[in-house]
Structure formats: C-alpha cells, structure tokens
Design an enzyme around this catalytic site. Structure first.
Site, mmCIF file in Angstrom:
data_model
loop_
_atom_site.group_PDB
_atom_site.id
_atom_site.type_symbol
_atom_site.label_atom_id
_atom_site.label_comp_id
_atom_site.label_asym_id
_atom_site.label_seq_id
_atom_site.Cartn_x
_atom_site.Cartn_y
_atom_site.Cartn_z
ATOM 1 N N CYS A 119 23.736 53.232 14.176
ATOM 2 C CA CYS A 119 23.618 54.331 13.225
ATOM 3 C C CYS A 119 22.155 54.526 12.837
ATOM 4 C CB CYS A 119 24.489 53.992 12.021
ATOM 5 S SG CYS A 119 23.913 54.487 10.429
ATOM 6 N N GLU A 120 21.693 55.750 12.908
ATOM 7 C CA GLU A 120 20.287 56.027 12.600
ATOM 8 C C GLU A 120 19.986 55.949 11.107
ATOM 9 O OE1 GLU A 120 19.991 60.880 12.434
ATOM 10 O OE2 GLU A 120 19.916 59.938 14.400
ATOM 11 N N HIS A 121 21.013 55.934 10.280
ATOM 12 C CA HIS A 121 20.795 55.879 8.827
ATOM 13 C C HIS A 121 20.618 54.462 8.296
ATOM 14 C CE1 HIS A 121 23.146 59.862 8.972
ATOM 15 N NE2 HIS A 121 21.851 60.106 8.972
ATOM 16 N N HIS A 122 21.325 53.485 8.909
ATOM 17 C CA HIS A 122 21.265 52.108 8.398
ATOM 18 C C HIS A 122 20.888 51.093 9.469
ATOM 19 C CE1 HIS A 122 24.196 54.312 5.840
ATOM 20 N NE2 HIS A 122 23.432 53.796 4.897
ATOM 21 N N GLN B 18 27.328 59.855 15.147
ATOM 22 C CA GLN B 18 28.419 60.111 16.093
ATOM 23 C C GLN B 18 28.533 61.579 16.451
ATOM 24 O OE1 GLN B 18 32.103 58.130 15.155
ATOM 25 N NE2 GLN B 18 33.302 59.616 16.295
ATOM 26 N N HIS C 166 32.502 52.299 12.202
ATOM 27 C CA HIS C 166 31.105 52.231 11.776
ATOM 28 C C HIS C 166 30.911 51.062 10.819
ATOM 29 C CE1 HIS C 166 29.808 56.330 13.185
ATOM 30 N NE2 HIS C 166 31.107 56.366 13.375
ATOM 31 N N CYS D 278 28.438 50.479 9.026
ATOM 32 C CA CYS D 278 27.814 50.913 7.775
ATOM 33 C C CYS D 278 28.879 51.287 6.741
ATOM 34 C CB CYS D 278 26.828 52.061 7.994
ATOM 35 S SG CYS D 278 27.548 53.538 8.705
#
Length: 182
Positions: free
Chosen positions: A71-74, A112, A140, A142
């Site tokens: 995941c690019e956020h976490h 995703q 996920h 996250c």
C-alpha cells in the site's frame, strides 16, 4: 537504503547494533528491492513477443492469480487474487504473460483501485482485445493490523473495458465464471 532502515530502527527505539539487528538493515533493503521490483520491469520485457495471431473470438480468462503488493499510504502489504479476461480481436497473449503483468504492477507501491486499472489498460494495450475485464479481491494489512483492525474485511475492485462494459451478458458470463469453482 540500508542507512535508512538503520535510522528507522533507531527512531522506533531499537539499537541497530544489537546482535539480532546487525544485519537487519541489509536484509530489509534487499527485501524492499524485491518487493518493489516492478519499477525495474517493462511491459516489453514481460511480454517478450508472446503475442500470437488467432481466429478465436471467445473469452479467455486467467483466474485466481495470487499477488502481493504494498500500500502506497502505509507501506504495508495487501494481497489477494486477480481475475483477468479478454476477448481476442485477432491476437492472443501467451498464458504466463497475464500473471507476469499482474506481478509487474503489483510489485510497486500501489492502491488496489490503480492496480486494477493498470492491469486492464495494459492487457488492452498489448492485445488490442475487443474487451478486457479485471477483478481483484484483496486483504489489506493497513486495515487489519492498524487503523480499523478488521481481520475479515476484503476489498473488491473491477474494471471493464470494451465488450465487458458495453454488453451486460458478456460481463455476467465473466463474473459467473470467476465465481464458480470448476
């Protein structure tokens, strides 16, 4: 990258010089390079000329392609299965190439929704198919090990192009075939 992982260990309160962590920055850097190897791949390298002329105009599905992404956020993993279909318009792609396309895009920092779109657009671009469909089901970390902490939630995304978007019967056939265990 090793220096950055060493700094992260210090920032979380660990001693990067303790025995169990001495080689961790090296291993973590090596793992991150592997987990993001999609950045160093190209579609030409992946397909490698495996596009073949055909008279077939029936749906081709590669189902249950397992994948692992970050995941690019976490920068936490998400993983699951991708289902990819296309309707040939004079060309088919080698069977192993669709899972390789899934891997190439999943081995990048992602969300995703974007992963689903990239796979669909890539298969469409390479095959010039009459239609392409992609469904991804994923868990996920996250959402499982931080934040909402829901262990059984799953995200499903889809992308339909050409005949799969325009003809509800084609879309229904695809969705039925990926649901049914053969």
């Amino acid at each position: 990258m090793e220096d950055q992982f060493r700094a992260i260990l210090s920032a979380v309160g660990e001693d990067p010089q303790r025995e169990g962590l001495l080689n961790t920055p090296h291993r973590a850097a090596k793992a991150m390079t592997f987990l993001t190897r999609g950045y160093s791949q190209s579609i030409d390298e992946i397909v490698n000329g495996a596009i073949f002329e055909t008279d077939n105009q029936e749906m081709v599905i590669v189902r249950d392609i397992e994948f692992y992404s970050m995941c690019e956020h976490h920068i936490l993993p998400f993983f699951g299965r991708a289902h990819v279909a296309y309707i040939p318009a004079g060309k088919v792609i080698g069977l192993s190439k669709i899972p390789r396309i899934v891997d190439m895009f999943s081995r990048r920092l992602q969300i995703q929704e974007q992963l689903t779109q990239q796979i669909g657009e890539c298969v469409q671009g390479v095959t010039q198919a009459r239609g392409v469909a992609v469904v991804i089901e994923a868990k996920h970390l996250c959402a499982m090990m931080r934040g909402i902490e829901k262990q059984h939630s799953q995200m499903i995304t889809s992308m339909m192009l050409g005949a799969f978007r325009e003809d509800p019967r084609t879309r229904a056939e695809f969705l039925g075939l990926i649901r049914n265990q053969m």
